[in-house]
Design an enzyme around this catalytic site. Structure first.
Site, PDB file in Angstrom:
ATOM      1  N   GLY A  13       0.785  -1.221   0.000  1.00  0.00           N
ATOM      2  CA  GLY A  13       0.000   0.000   0.000  1.00  0.00           C
ATOM      3  C   GLY A  13       0.819   1.273   0.000  1.00  0.00           C
ATOM      4  O   GLY A  13       0.312   2.348  -0.308  1.00  0.00           O
ATOM      5  N   ASP A  14       2.096   1.168   0.357  1.00  0.00           N
ATOM      6  CA  ASP A  14       3.018   2.311   0.314  1.00  0.00           C
ATOM      7  C   ASP A  14       4.420   1.747   0.095  1.00  0.00           C
ATOM      8  O   ASP A  14       5.329   1.939   0.907  1.00  0.00           O
ATOM      9  CB  ASP A  14       2.943   3.116   1.613  1.00  0.00           C
ATOM     10  CG  ASP A  14       3.701   4.439   1.525  1.00  0.00           C
ATOM     11  OD1 ASP A  14       4.104   4.835   0.407  1.00  0.00           O
ATOM     12  OD2 ASP A  14       3.904   5.072   2.575  1.00  0.00           O
ATOM     13  N   TYR A  15       4.585   1.046  -1.025  1.00  0.00           N
ATOM     14  CA  TYR A  15       5.824   0.314  -1.262  1.00  0.00           C
ATOM     15  C   TYR A  15       6.917   1.252  -1.750  1.00  0.00           C
ATOM     16  O   TYR A  15       7.146   1.397  -2.957  1.00  0.00           O
ATOM     17  CB  TYR A  15       5.607  -0.824  -2.258  1.00  0.00           C
ATOM     18  CG  TYR A  15       6.783  -1.793  -2.275  1.00  0.00           C
ATOM     19  CD1 TYR A  15       7.097  -2.541  -1.148  1.00  0.00           C
ATOM     20  CD2 TYR A  15       7.574  -1.935  -3.411  1.00  0.00           C
ATOM     21  CE1 TYR A  15       8.161  -3.410  -1.144  1.00  0.00           C
ATOM     22  CE2 TYR A  15       8.649  -2.814  -3.420  1.00  0.00           C
ATOM     23  CZ  TYR A  15       8.946  -3.537  -2.278  1.00  0.00           C
ATOM     24  OH  TYR A  15      10.021  -4.401  -2.274  1.00  0.00           O
TER      25      TYR A  15
END
Length: 241
Positions: free
Chosen positions: A166-168
């Site tokens: 989701g926030d790589y």
């Protein structure tokens, strides 16, 4: 990750957390406007995140799920009171992907960054607390009054099939000289479309390394057979809103 030694009053946090702060040096390592992050250097090393009430529950639940698969630090305490949310997690040994020791070997960094994302996406989805992450993202845009229209001619239909971060981004993976240690800041994760993480992986390599030269290395290491150009175009448009 930058750390600045500070004076911190442990009486400002819930009772369950205070004993873990006793006799510890406290450092501010915040990198987001949405939360304050403190590094607790005591008998046990940990990170304490402090944020508005209700905003850390997702990260706590995803941390439990991913820790159960051995890919995220253990969540030690999660508390919520009238002042906010508090999440204490263990600190794993290593440095994040923006550390000089990693960025001075950009080809290797891009390759392992792709390999570790592939590892995440291969996890079993059973028990994941957020099973419809892509649908949630689209609904969030609708509530904000933003109309999402795919790129012209793009017929891609997003799929909720794999566990996504989701926030790589490079700051959200911890390694010890490229050996994987854990994913952090996982509060935006769930079961979603792999191209969401792939978009952010490409973005962070370009941003942190200041070049798009390593994009193909990242995608090759991930596995080109599962990369749909229309999927990347779809989520590039989505994240530009």
């Amino acid at each position: 990750m930058d750390k600045t030694l500070i004076s911190f009053d442990s009486a400002t946090v819930p009772l369950s957390i205070r004993p873990l702060l006793e006799h510890a040096a406290i450092y501010d390592s915040s990198c987001s406007e949405n939360a304050r992050t403190l590094f607790v250097d005591g008998t046990d090393k940990a990170f304490l995140k402090i944020a508005p009430k209700g905003s850390l529950e997702r990260e706590y639940r995803m941390s439990l799920f991913l820790c159960g698969h051995g890919v995220a630090p253990k969540a030690i305490v999660y508390e919520s009171d009238s002042d906010g949310d508090y999440l204490l997690t263990e600190a794993v040994a290593g440095e994040d992907g923006t550390a000089e020791m990693h960025q001075e070997q950009p080809e290797r960094l891009a390759a392992v960054f792709g390999e570790y994302l592939r590892m995440l996406h291969a996890l079993p989805v059973d028990g994941c607390p957020y099973p419809n992450r892509t649908a949630e993202m689209l609904e969030e845009l609708r509530v904000q009054g933003t109309s999402f229209v795919p790129p012209p001619g793009n017929r891609y239909v997003p799929q909720d099939r794999v566990v996504i971060h989701g926030d790589y981004c490079l700051p959200n993976i911890v390694m010890d000289r490229f050996a994987f240690k854990g994913f952090i800041d996982v509060g935006q994760g769930g079961i979603g479309d792999r191209h969401y993480d792939l978009y952010w992986g490409i973005w962070t390599l370009g941003f942190n390394l200041q070049t798009d030269r390593y994009r193909d290395l990242f995608l090759d290491a991930y596995g080109r057979q599962d990369v749909d150009p229309e999927g990347l175009a779809y989520f590039t448009r989505l994240n530009s809103l």
